[in-house]
Each structure stands twice: as C-alpha cells, then as structure tokens.
Design a protein around this motif. Sequence first.
Motif, PDB file in Angstrom:
ATOM      1  N   VAL A  62      41.178 109.709 -84.065  1.00 19.85           N
ATOM      2  CA  VAL A  62      41.320 109.482 -85.504  1.00 19.85           C
ATOM      3  C   VAL A  62      40.947 110.740 -86.272  1.00 19.85           C
ATOM      4  O   VAL A  62      41.633 111.150 -87.209  1.00 19.85           O
ATOM      5  N   THR A  63      39.853 111.382 -85.867  1.00 20.86           N
ATOM      6  CA  THR A  63      39.414 112.623 -86.518  1.00 20.86           C
ATOM      7  C   THR A  63      39.196 113.689 -85.454  1.00 20.86           C
ATOM      8  O   THR A  63      38.413 113.505 -84.532  1.00 20.86           O
ATOM      9  N   SER A  64      39.922 114.781 -85.601  1.00 16.53           N
ATOM     10  CA  SER A  64      39.710 115.926 -84.714  1.00 16.53           C
ATOM     11  C   SER A  64      39.750 117.191 -85.557  1.00 16.53           C
ATOM     12  O   SER A  64      40.501 117.280 -86.529  1.00 16.53           O
ATOM     13  N   LYS A 219      38.623 122.675 -79.990  1.00 17.48           N
ATOM     14  CA  LYS A 219      39.096 121.476 -80.672  1.00 17.48           C
ATOM     15  C   LYS A 219      38.107 120.366 -80.361  1.00 17.48           C
ATOM     16  O   LYS A 219      37.845 120.073 -79.185  1.00 17.48           O
ATOM     17  N   ILE A 220      37.547 119.769 -81.415  1.00 24.37           N
ATOM     18  CA  ILE A 220      36.493 118.768 -81.252  1.00 24.37           C
ATOM     19  C   ILE A 220      36.967 117.443 -81.835  1.00 24.37           C
ATOM     20  O   ILE A 220      37.446 117.397 -82.980  1.00 24.37           O
ATOM     21  N   ALA A 221      36.874 116.379 -81.044  1.00 27.96           N
ATOM     22  CA  ALA A 221      37.193 115.029 -81.512  1.00 27.96           C
ATOM     23  C   ALA A 221      35.910 114.336 -81.920  1.00 27.96           C
ATOM     24  O   ALA A 221      34.895 114.431 -81.232  1.00 27.96           O
ATOM     25  N   GLN A 222      35.992 113.630 -83.043  1.00 28.63           N
ATOM     26  CA  GLN A 222      34.763 113.044 -83.578  1.00 28.63           C
ATOM     27  C   GLN A 222      34.287 111.835 -82.789  1.00 28.63           C
ATOM     28  O   GLN A 222      33.120 111.732 -82.442  1.00 28.63           O
ATOM     29  N   MET A 227      40.345 105.392 -81.448  1.00 33.61           N
ATOM     30  CA  MET A 227      41.535 106.220 -81.342  1.00 33.61           C
ATOM     31  C   MET A 227      42.647 105.659 -82.231  1.00 33.61           C
ATOM     32  O   MET A 227      42.494 104.606 -82.873  1.00 33.61           O
ATOM     33  N   GLN A 228      43.783 106.331 -82.236  1.00 34.11           N
ATOM     34  CA  GLN A 228      44.946 105.852 -82.961  1.00 34.11           C
ATOM     35  C   GLN A 228      46.209 106.261 -82.214  1.00 34.11           C
ATOM     36  O   GLN A 228      46.205 107.193 -81.416  1.00 34.11           O
ATOM     37  N   VAL A 229      47.274 105.509 -82.465  1.00 30.75           N
ATOM     38  CA  VAL A 229      48.581 105.828 -81.908  1.00 30.75           C
ATOM     39  C   VAL A 229      49.483 106.266 -83.060  1.00 30.75           C
ATOM     40  O   VAL A 229      49.577 105.568 -84.072  1.00 30.75           O
ATOM     41  N   THR A 278      63.459 109.479 -87.596  1.00 26.59           N
ATOM     42  CA  THR A 278      62.325 108.598 -87.296  1.00 26.59           C
ATOM     43  C   THR A 278      61.221 108.820 -88.326  1.00 26.59           C
ATOM     44  O   THR A 278      61.185 109.837 -89.014  1.00 26.59           O
ATOM     45  N   TYR A 279      60.329 107.836 -88.408  1.00 31.64           N
ATOM     46  CA  TYR A 279      59.167 107.908 -89.291  1.00 31.64           C
ATOM     47  C   TYR A 279      57.913 107.639 -88.468  1.00 31.64           C
ATOM     48  O   TYR A 279      57.925 106.807 -87.555  1.00 31.64           O
ATOM     49  N   GLU A 280      56.843 108.324 -88.830  1.00 30.24           N
ATOM     50  CA  GLU A 280      55.583 108.153 -88.105  1.00 30.24           C
ATOM     51  C   GLU A 280      54.827 106.936 -88.632  1.00 30.24           C
ATOM     52  O   GLU A 280      54.672 106.777 -89.842  1.00 30.24           O
ATOM     53  N   VAL A 281      54.381 106.117 -87.701  1.00 27.27           N
ATOM     54  CA  VAL A 281      53.567 104.940 -88.011  1.00 27.27           C
ATOM     55  C   VAL A 281      52.238 105.101 -87.284  1.00 27.27           C
ATOM     56  O   VAL A 281      52.208 105.296 -86.066  1.00 27.27           O
ATOM     57  N   VAL A 282      51.142 105.022 -88.034  1.00 27.01           N
ATOM     58  CA  VAL A 282      49.808 105.198 -87.461  1.00 27.01           C
ATOM     59  C   VAL A 282      49.224 103.825 -87.142  1.00 27.01           C
ATOM     60  O   VAL A 282      49.178 102.943 -88.009  1.00 27.01           O
ATOM     61  N   ILE A 283      48.775 103.659 -85.902  1.00 30.95           N
ATOM     62  CA  ILE A 283      48.300 102.372 -85.399  1.00 30.95           C
ATOM     63  C   ILE A 283      46.875 102.534 -84.881  1.00 30.95           C
ATOM     64  O   ILE A 283      46.585 103.483 -84.144  1.00 30.95           O
ATOM     65  N   SER A 284      46.000 101.641 -85.288  1.00 30.43           N
ATOM     66  CA  SER A 284      44.629 101.688 -84.793  1.00 30.43           C
ATOM     67  C   SER A 284      44.602 101.349 -83.304  1.00 30.43           C
ATOM     68  O   SER A 284      45.410 100.549 -82.817  1.00 30.43           O
TER      69      SER A 284
END
Length: 414
Positions: A62-64, A219-222, A227-229, A278-284
């Motif tokens: 989710v946050t990187s 590169k650091i992931a919080q 996560m997210q898709v 296509t369009y981006e869809v963010v999924i939890s």
Amino acid sequence: MSINPLKISKAWYIAIALVMLALLVWLFSQGKEKEKVSFVTEKVSAVNIQNSITATGTIEPVTSVTVGTQVSGIVSKLYVDYNSVVKKGQVIAELDKSNLTSQLNSVKAQLQQAKAQQQSAQSDYNYQSANYKRYQTLYQKGLVSANDFETARLSYQTSLQSVKSAKQQVASTEEEVKRAQTNLGYATITSPIDGIVLSKSVEEGQTVAASFSTPELFKIAQDLTNMQVVADVDEADIGDVKTGERVSFTVDAYPNDTFEGTVKQVRQEATTTNNVVTYEVVISAPNADLKLKPGLTANVTIYTQEHNGVLSIPTKALRYTPQKETVGDKKILDTNGKNKVWTIEGNNIVAHSVNIGISDGTHTQILSGIQEGKEVITGVSATTDEESTVSSQESSPFAPGPRRNNKNNRNGSK
C-alpha cells in the motif's frame, strides 16, 4: 390345363412382400404408441445471484518509498540489506563526507570574513556619521566651506551603503553555510518510514551522481501485512466496477488459496496497450500471514452484483416454448408478454408473463408474474421402451424435434 411355375413363384413373392410390409407398419405403429413425452421442470425458488468480471493485476505494498540521495559521492557504508526491518529515522547508509565537510568549512570561513567586513563598514559608518554631523554644525555657522560640507555628506552616504552591502553579504554567506550543512546532512541517509527493505540498488564503494536525477538507493515498504492489488480492467467492464464491491483473487504461488478484498479505488486514467484500453482498479488485500509478496500476479474476480435470497427461475425456462408436436394431448394456453415461463396446469400448458431482474446466466431474478414454489418447464424429454432421449430444452430453429431424434435413434439401432 397346365400351371405356369413362374406365375406361382411371382404370386408367392407378392404375398410375402405384403405380409412383411404389414408387419413393418404394425411394428412402427406399435413403437409410436409406446413413445411418451415428459416435461423437465424446476421450482421457482430463492437463490443467490452474482455477476462478476475477471481481470489480472499485480500485488503491491500500500505504501512504499524509494530512498535516494540529493548529493553526489561515494557510498562509504551500508547498514541494511534486503528484507532488513527499519525504523523511521534509522541510519541506513552513509556517503563519503570529505568534500562536503571541506565545502562547509570553506563557507564558514567566508562567513567570518563577511562579518569582519561588516564590522569594518560599521566602524567607518560610525565615524562618517559623526563627522557629517560636525561639518553640518560648522557649515550652519559659516565656519567651513560648502565644498567641505558636501564632501563630508558624501562620505557619510557611502559608508551607509557599505554597511548595507556588508549586511547582505553576511546574510548570503550564512545561507551558503546552511546549504553546506544540509548537504553534509544528506550524506547520512535515514529511513523515512517504518518498514522493510524490498530492494537495494548500490554497494559500498559505488559512486552515485545526483546531477540530473536522484539516484535510487533503496525501496522500503511500510507494512507488508496490508497489501493491495492493482488490476487492469477492460474498458467494456469498467462501468460496472464500483468502490466497495467484493473481490476474490488467486495467485499462482498458492493455487489452492483464495484471497478476499474490496475495491478501494477506480482510477480515471486510461492505459492503451496494443489498442486495448484498460483502467487501473485498486483492491485491498489483507496479508496477515505474509503469503502475498510484492510483484505476484493476481487473477482477480470482481463481483459487480450480488443479491442473496432473491426469487428466481432457471434462465433456460425463459427460452422454452412449447410445440404441438412435443406436448402430446395437452392444450397450450398462451399469453402476451415479452418474457414468459410455462407451467403444467392439469391437462394444459399455461404461459405466465413475468418481469425479470438481474441474471447470472444460470438463474434469472423474478420480480413479478409467478409465485415461489411453482414448477416451471425448462425442457421436454421423449422416452421409448428401448431408450430415453431428451429433446431440446430451448426453443431453437436449429434444434431437432423429439420425433426426429427418436426416429434417427431407431434407425441407428437397426
């Protein structure tokens, strides 16, 4: 009188042929009498109806944060590696500080010099100010010439400008000192967030140049438990995707596991690849067990419609239309309506005009027109003594009728 043997044989042949023809007609008629037509029915009942679309996406944190450096230099020390857990403010790398320290010392010396010049200018100003006031008094009493008075006033004004210039030089040099101190601070690289190191792009001794762009170091992931898709949804399906819709997805790494999430965001920016929009869809994607790793490909199913416990019928019941050849001695009672289903009422086949709602292809929601528990016809089947064959369950000009099928089957058995 003699009898011709050829005529006798011919008569016998004719008689035998007639007997065989009669036998075949009798057998055929007997087979038709034993053929029975039965109806396939299902009840109107409450079911769960779902509509969904499929897409593929990528697992991402989710946050990187990409950590870089604003100054150039040689990487002198690295304190973390791949998968290192870091805290906000923790030192993760250092650049060689020799040049930066030298620059700081140089501008500090320049600042001291500027301050000394300011003090000298201030002293001269104090003298010229006092001298100007003295000459002004003497001039007013007529004790000095106008030329001497103007000279004193000019010297005073010049010293005043020198003081202002010295002050500006001191302020400018102080900013240079601050900039040099900041650059020296940039040589010590710290983590901007709590997280885990996903990637490391440099090694000790490597030179990084920040002249035109910021070099990437880490590169650091919080938080890898959240996560997210990011899925690419085709333009034909994006209109049905809304925030909050339920999502399930799988990854090749765990083919037997199904992960759940919800749509968090439908991004407005379109991406065109090989003329496909296509369009981006963010999924939890909750990841408490840390199975999901950044970069995995997800096979996504987005449930655009979900209705539980709605009154429905099999969709094929809407496609069935009775034919005289398949209903036997029953009477067909038709009605007007765009969508119809049929029920057996005693010796009648009765049509019901229905209003329909959503459909998932297998079941269709019934809004009105027929009650729960009614048996609706979805197709017919024809049976004989030897075998049973199901005729077309849908009304279609290309589907063979039940009698033709039975005849073909009978001929095949012969």
